[in-house]
Design a protein around this motif. Sequence first.
Motif, PDB file in Angstrom:
ATOM      1  N   HIS A  84       0.749  -1.128   0.044  1.00  8.68           N
ATOM      2  CA  HIS A  84      -0.055  -0.036  -0.080  1.00  8.68           C
ATOM      3  C   HIS A  84       0.637   1.285  -0.131  1.00  8.68           C
ATOM      4  O   HIS A  84       0.430   2.274  -0.630  1.00  8.68           O
ATOM      5  CB  HIS A  84      -0.790   0.085   1.283  1.00  8.68           C
ATOM      6  CG  HIS A  84      -1.421   1.382   1.377  1.00  8.68           C
ATOM      7  ND1 HIS A  84      -2.495   1.916   0.677  1.00  8.68           N
ATOM      8  CD2 HIS A  84      -1.479   2.104   2.280  1.00  8.68           C
ATOM      9  CE1 HIS A  84      -3.071   2.924   1.057  1.00  8.68           C
ATOM     10  NE2 HIS A  84      -2.498   3.326   1.999  1.00  8.68           N
ATOM     11  N   ILE A  85       1.677   1.499   0.827  1.00 10.30           N
ATOM     12  CA  ILE A  85       2.781   2.539   1.111  1.00 10.30           C
ATOM     13  C   ILE A  85       3.291   3.153  -0.231  1.00 10.30           C
ATOM     14  O   ILE A  85       3.384   4.279  -0.264  1.00 10.30           O
ATOM     15  CB  ILE A  85       3.449   2.537   2.042  1.00 10.30           C
ATOM     16  CG1 ILE A  85       4.046   3.727   2.685  1.00 10.30           C
ATOM     17  CG2 ILE A  85       4.889   1.507   1.936  1.00 10.30           C
ATOM     18  CD1 ILE A  85       5.026   3.984   3.949  1.00 10.30           C
ATOM     19  N   ILE A  86       3.527   2.203  -1.163  1.00 15.15           N
ATOM     20  CA  ILE A  86       4.314   2.728  -2.202  1.00 15.15           C
ATOM     21  C   ILE A  86       3.259   3.536  -2.929  1.00 15.15           C
ATOM     22  O   ILE A  86       3.842   4.497  -3.922  1.00 15.15           O
ATOM     23  CB  ILE A  86       5.112   1.437  -3.167  1.00 15.15           C
ATOM     24  CG1 ILE A  86       4.109   0.469  -3.701  1.00 15.15           C
ATOM     25  CG2 ILE A  86       6.102   0.929  -2.124  1.00 15.15           C
ATOM     26  CD1 ILE A  86       4.523  -0.453  -4.376  1.00 15.15           C
ATOM     27  N   PHE A  87       2.226   3.258  -3.031  1.00 12.89           N
ATOM     28  CA  PHE A  87       1.211   3.674  -4.015  1.00 12.89           C
ATOM     29  C   PHE A  87       1.146   5.329  -3.613  1.00 12.89           C
ATOM     30  O   PHE A  87       0.867   6.356  -4.389  1.00 12.89           O
ATOM     31  CB  PHE A  87      -0.087   3.168  -4.334  1.00 12.89           C
ATOM     32  CG  PHE A  87       0.208   1.801  -5.018  1.00 12.89           C
ATOM     33  CD1 PHE A  87       1.118   1.757  -6.245  1.00 12.89           C
ATOM     34  CD2 PHE A  87       0.048   0.610  -4.349  1.00 12.89           C
ATOM     35  CE1 PHE A  87       1.327   0.531  -6.919  1.00 12.89           C
ATOM     36  CE2 PHE A  87       0.213  -0.526  -5.139  1.00 12.89           C
ATOM     37  CZ  PHE A  87       0.874  -0.699  -6.182  1.00 12.89           C
ATOM     38  N   PRO A  88       0.527   5.410  -2.172  1.00 14.69           N
ATOM     39  CA  PRO A  88       0.146   6.970  -1.636  1.00 14.69           C
ATOM     40  C   PRO A  88       1.442   7.791  -1.779  1.00 14.69           C
ATOM     41  O   PRO A  88       1.509   8.855  -2.276  1.00 14.69           O
ATOM     42  CB  PRO A  88      -0.216   6.567  -0.283  1.00 14.69           C
ATOM     43  CG  PRO A  88      -0.831   5.279  -0.211  1.00 14.69           C
ATOM     44  CD  PRO A  88       0.296   4.382  -1.392  1.00 14.69           C
ATOM     45  N   ALA A  89       2.587   7.074  -1.608  1.00 14.07           N
ATOM     46  CA  ALA A  89       3.828   7.971  -1.545  1.00 14.07           C
ATOM     47  C   ALA A  89       4.169   8.596  -3.005  1.00 14.07           C
ATOM     48  O   ALA A  89       4.644   9.469  -3.284  1.00 14.07           O
ATOM     49  CB  ALA A  89       5.100   7.080  -1.203  1.00 14.07           C
ATOM     50  N   ILE A 118      -0.083   8.357 -15.415  1.00 10.17           N
ATOM     51  CA  ILE A 118       0.264   7.577 -14.133  1.00 10.17           C
ATOM     52  C   ILE A 118      -0.044   7.545 -12.991  1.00 10.17           C
ATOM     53  O   ILE A 118      -0.081   6.973 -11.961  1.00 10.17           O
ATOM     54  CB  ILE A 118       2.177   7.676 -14.368  1.00 10.17           C
ATOM     55  CG1 ILE A 118       2.440   7.487 -15.963  1.00 10.17           C
ATOM     56  CG2 ILE A 118       2.794   7.119 -13.197  1.00 10.17           C
ATOM     57  CD1 ILE A 118       4.064   7.753 -16.021  1.00 10.17           C
ATOM     58  N   PHE A 119      -0.164   8.956 -12.416  1.00 11.95           N
ATOM     59  CA  PHE A 119      -0.892   9.338 -11.193  1.00 11.95           C
ATOM     60  C   PHE A 119      -1.931   8.545 -11.047  1.00 11.95           C
ATOM     61  O   PHE A 119      -2.502   8.010  -9.754  1.00 11.95           O
ATOM     62  CB  PHE A 119      -1.019  10.830 -11.064  1.00 11.95           C
ATOM     63  CG  PHE A 119      -1.889  11.358  -9.593  1.00 11.95           C
ATOM     64  CD1 PHE A 119      -1.459  11.280  -8.783  1.00 11.95           C
ATOM     65  CD2 PHE A 119      -3.222  11.487 -10.160  1.00 11.95           C
ATOM     66  CE1 PHE A 119      -2.256  11.656  -7.612  1.00 11.95           C
ATOM     67  CE2 PHE A 119      -3.878  12.048  -8.979  1.00 11.95           C
ATOM     68  CZ  PHE A 119      -3.662  12.042  -7.936  1.00 11.95           C
ATOM     69  N   ALA A 120      -3.052   8.720 -12.050  1.00 13.88           N
ATOM     70  CA  ALA A 120      -4.229   8.089 -11.733  1.00 13.88           C
ATOM     71  C   ALA A 120      -4.262   6.544 -11.671  1.00 13.88           C
ATOM     72  O   ALA A 120      -5.064   5.865 -10.475  1.00 13.88           O
ATOM     73  CB  ALA A 120      -5.030   8.312 -13.089  1.00 13.88           C
ATOM     74  N   ILE A 121      -3.220   5.911 -12.109  1.00 17.33           N
ATOM     75  CA  ILE A 121      -3.180   4.515 -11.662  1.00 17.33           C
ATOM     76  C   ILE A 121      -2.569   4.136 -10.227  1.00 17.33           C
ATOM     77  O   ILE A 121      -3.150   3.400  -9.558  1.00 17.33           O
ATOM     78  CB  ILE A 121      -2.143   3.759 -12.456  1.00 17.33           C
ATOM     79  CG1 ILE A 121      -2.879   3.854 -14.295  1.00 17.33           C
ATOM     80  CG2 ILE A 121      -2.009   2.350 -12.242  1.00 17.33           C
ATOM     81  CD1 ILE A 121      -1.738   3.521 -15.293  1.00 17.33           C
ATOM     82  N   ALA A 122      -1.645   5.212  -9.858  1.00 12.53           N
ATOM     83  CA  ALA A 122      -1.085   5.171  -8.585  1.00 12.53           C
ATOM     84  C   ALA A 122      -1.986   5.193  -7.490  1.00 12.53           C
ATOM     85  O   ALA A 122      -2.001   4.787  -6.553  1.00 12.53           O
ATOM     86  CB  ALA A 122       0.180   5.845  -8.400  1.00 12.53           C
ATOM     87  N   PHE A 123      -3.084   6.328  -7.910  1.00 14.39           N
ATOM     88  CA  PHE A 123      -3.842   6.687  -6.850  1.00 14.39           C
ATOM     89  C   PHE A 123      -5.017   5.560  -6.899  1.00 14.39           C
ATOM     90  O   PHE A 123      -5.305   5.487  -5.644  1.00 14.39           O
ATOM     91  CB  PHE A 123      -4.706   7.984  -7.461  1.00 14.39           C
ATOM     92  CG  PHE A 123      -5.667   8.496  -6.483  1.00 14.39           C
ATOM     93  CD1 PHE A 123      -5.183   9.292  -5.495  1.00 14.39           C
ATOM     94  CD2 PHE A 123      -7.063   8.038  -6.716  1.00 14.39           C
ATOM     95  CE1 PHE A 123      -6.690   9.685  -4.476  1.00 14.39           C
ATOM     96  CE2 PHE A 123      -7.958   8.697  -5.992  1.00 14.39           C
ATOM     97  CZ  PHE A 123      -7.621   9.553  -4.899  1.00 14.39           C
TER      98      PHE A 123
END
Length: 472
Positions: A21-26, A60-65
């Motif tokens: 989880h932490i890698i995506f919000p970061a 890329i942000f949309a996927i990570a979010f």
Amino acid sequence: MLNIDVLSLARVQFAFTVSFHIIFPALSIGLASFIAVLEGLWLKTGRQVYKELCLYWSNIFAIAFGMGVVSGLVMAYEFGTNWSGFALYAGSVTGPLLAYEVMTAFFLEAGFLGIMLFGWTRVGPRAHFAATVLVAVGTIVSMFWILASNSWMQTPQGIAIVDHRVVPVDWWKIVFNPSFPYRLVHMALAAFIVGALVVAATGAWHLLHGRRDAAVKTMFSMGLELLVVLAPLQILAGDAHGLNTRQYQPAKIAAIEGLWDTEHGGTALNVFGLPDMKAETTRYRIAIPHLGSLILTHTWNGEIRGLRSFPPADRPNSTLVFWTFRVMAGLGVLMAVMALCALVLRLRGRLFDAVRFHRFVLIMGPSGFVSLLAGWITTEAGRQPWVVYGLMRTADAVALVTAQQVGATLFAFVVVYTLVFGTGIYYMLRLMRTGPAVIAPTPGPSARSECVARARRSTERGRTLRASDSSL
């Protein structure tokens, strides 16, 4: 797996899910602010390259979010399924804090994310920029509440214990507990560094593959500019965080340093060693006299409590946190070195031509995630055996479930997470490999003059040929 107790399995499961989880919000926190800066520069300068980069990194942000939201929901359920003891004991504090995160940050992000991603032709430029800024602010507000909850577990205050349960007394003290400001700054800088490294590494990839257009150069340059500022700030923030940890969690500091005995008259820094929890010693230690005192107390003869001054049941696992901390710190030093090299190359005018440096930046791309995970493990494993430091032990927080139940769900998580989030990561990497669209350069005055001259010469040649044809 059947020979592992419930507590260990539950801890492994939570560590696995939180690490994913932490890698995506970061990444989303870092990219959201970067995208807002890009859009602001586009509005100010009108340069198309900033808008193109904004559109590119928004994908890329949309996927990570999205993956951050999905993976975060699972952890909320784990509090009830695997850690019901903790939920019953401290839910009156952690529950409202997580609810505040949903009511403020998540609604803010969800409310304006659609405008940010799909509103380019539906709202005005200023309204769209406002939506992008609000999404970036939402990611930071989310981080604020999550770290407030976690920091309270590390340094609890503002509560009373009634009938073996936590009762909130002062919410100001709960939120702004002693370690919260340091953790918030440290984590925010880490998230921005993660984003800067990913942006710079993507630019380095395309430079190594021959692209020299404005979009690639701009994102490569901007990523490194951020690191020049952020890397030194993170070192200063980490130092302040260490001083705070020594004050409120001295056992964690002793475990991180592999220090067993209190060294009077000055503490050495164990640069290398293999802490042995059973033998209560650090084997093969390579130490620098007084350096530990200088770093952790800012004095030459400062004393740091050794692990033997704490009961064996209250000692963190030094074997683990000794090395996770050094991984984090070592990568931080490499980031600072990379930022310094970037500054020197920029001053010499060779930033886009130094192939070896481009390879270095590409290799360092994932280092932000590795450092982030190493630091998170250091923080969480270092507070053991407490789930609420000094008040509730982790062994008392686990739910009344069997090892088979936790083991089965752990196996399911490993399979599903690998497939779902592995696919998302693969897609993000493909987008990074594709890169932003190539922006055609706008002809300058000299280029336009040359075009006019060529057109005139072509016209004159045409007239000559027509005259020759008519004479024949």
